[in-house]
Design an enzyme around this catalytic site. Structure first.
Site, short mmCIF file in Angstrom:
data_model
loop_
_atom_site.label_atom_id
_atom_site.label_comp_id
_atom_site.label_asym_id
_atom_site.label_seq_id
_atom_site.Cartn_x
_atom_site.Cartn_y
_atom_site.Cartn_z
CG MET A 114 -11.39 2.20 2.95
SD MET A 114 -9.75 2.32 3.69
CE MET A 114 -8.76 2.38 2.21
CB SER A 161 -0.87 0.00 1.25
OG SER A 161 -1.32 1.32 1.52
CG MET A 190 -8.84 6.40 2.58
SD MET A 190 -7.91 6.58 4.12
CE MET A 190 -6.94 5.07 4.10
CG MET A 199 -10.88 -3.68 6.67
SD MET A 199 -9.57 -3.16 5.53
CE MET A 199 -8.56 -2.07 6.58
CG HIS A 222 -9.13 -0.91 0.51
ND1 HIS A 222 -8.39 -0.91 1.68
CD2 HIS A 222 -10.42 -1.10 0.89
CE1 HIS A 222 -9.20 -1.08 2.71
NE2 HIS A 222 -10.44 -1.18 2.26
CG HIS A 232 -3.79 -2.11 -1.04
ND1 HIS A 232 -4.84 -2.99 -1.13
CD2 HIS A 232 -4.11 -1.26 -0.05
CE1 HIS A 232 -5.77 -2.68 -0.23
NE2 HIS A 232 -5.35 -1.62 0.45
#
Ligand code: DX5
Ligand code: ZN
Length: 216
Positions: A67, A8, A36, A136, A65, A32
């Site tokens: 979020m 990440s 957000m 998670m 990913h 990754h």
């Protein structure tokens, strides 16, 4: 079982992102990318346009990913612009099945993520729509948090649930040389590592070390 290390870049040196990515490009399996929006989680990273630029320049396939609070609208777009996998949060989606299917239709692997307080059971009706499950192992939002070993029960249950299906089982949060074997023993095969990789003096060597530990 194939093992994947997906670094990440959340806590990489963002001023020199291309250089940071180049360091791990030969050894990592996917990149990754943590998206957000300061709504679903109390932190903000790249918007769609900024993410698009990273995705189009990445030498590695991108594992996005999301979020964000509107994954149903955005996830298919991330698939369309070439992400290898797109993960939505169960707690954010209004239409999980439809969005997972639409991620696939747009050419990416479809994944569902569960926050620490979300029960494993919510996954069970989506077996045919999933290419990856993300458990998670920290509360989403920030890198550098402590690995939650009490999530391993959820990882084991997910591994049993997957059986012989082609579904990857990813863990994200606090993965390091100290914790990766715990997650591997519980059944994970795909490991996000942020600070462990990018705060290491030699990120590429760290990716290889993590892979070796997880493969043993
Ligand atoms: C946290 C993110 C993670 C984060 C992991 O919400 O989803 O991907 O970058 O960072 P570390 O590996 O430092 O816990
Ligand atoms: Zn993540």
């Amino acid at each position: 079982m194939d093992i994947r290390i997906t670094p990440s870049i959340l806590n990489a040196d963002l001023a020199n992102l291309n250089l940071e990515i180049a360091k791990i490009a030969a050894d990592a399996d996917l990149l990754h990318l943590d998206i957000m929006d300061d709504k679903f989680v109390p932190n903000k990273t790249w918007d769609f346009n900024a993410a698009h630029e990273i995705i189009s320049q990445s030498p590695l396939p991108v594992d996005a990913h999301l979020m964000i609070e509107d994954p149903d609208l955005q996830a298919p777009k991330y698939a369309e612009i070439g992400c290898a996998s797109v993960t939505i949060h169960f707690e954010a989606t209004q239409k999980p099945r439809q969005t997972l299917q639409s991620i696939r239709k747009n050419g990416a692997r479809a994944a569902l993520a569960l926050k620490p307080k979300t029960d494993f059971q919510v996954l069970t009706e989506f077996r045919n729509d999933l290419d990856m499950i993300l458990i998670m192992t920290v509360e989403p939002g920030f890198g550098g948090q402590k690995f939650m070993a009490d999530m391993m029960d959820k990882v084991s249950k997910s591994r049993d649930f997957i059986g012989d299906a082609d579904i990857w089982l990813q863990v994200d949060g606090g993965i390091s040389v100290e914790t990766i074997e715990i997650a591997r023993d519980a059944g994970a095969d795909t490991f996000v590592a942020g600070s462990a990789v990018f705060k290491a003096p030699d990120p590429a060597a760290m990716v290889l070390t993590l892979k070796e530990l997880a493969t043993k």
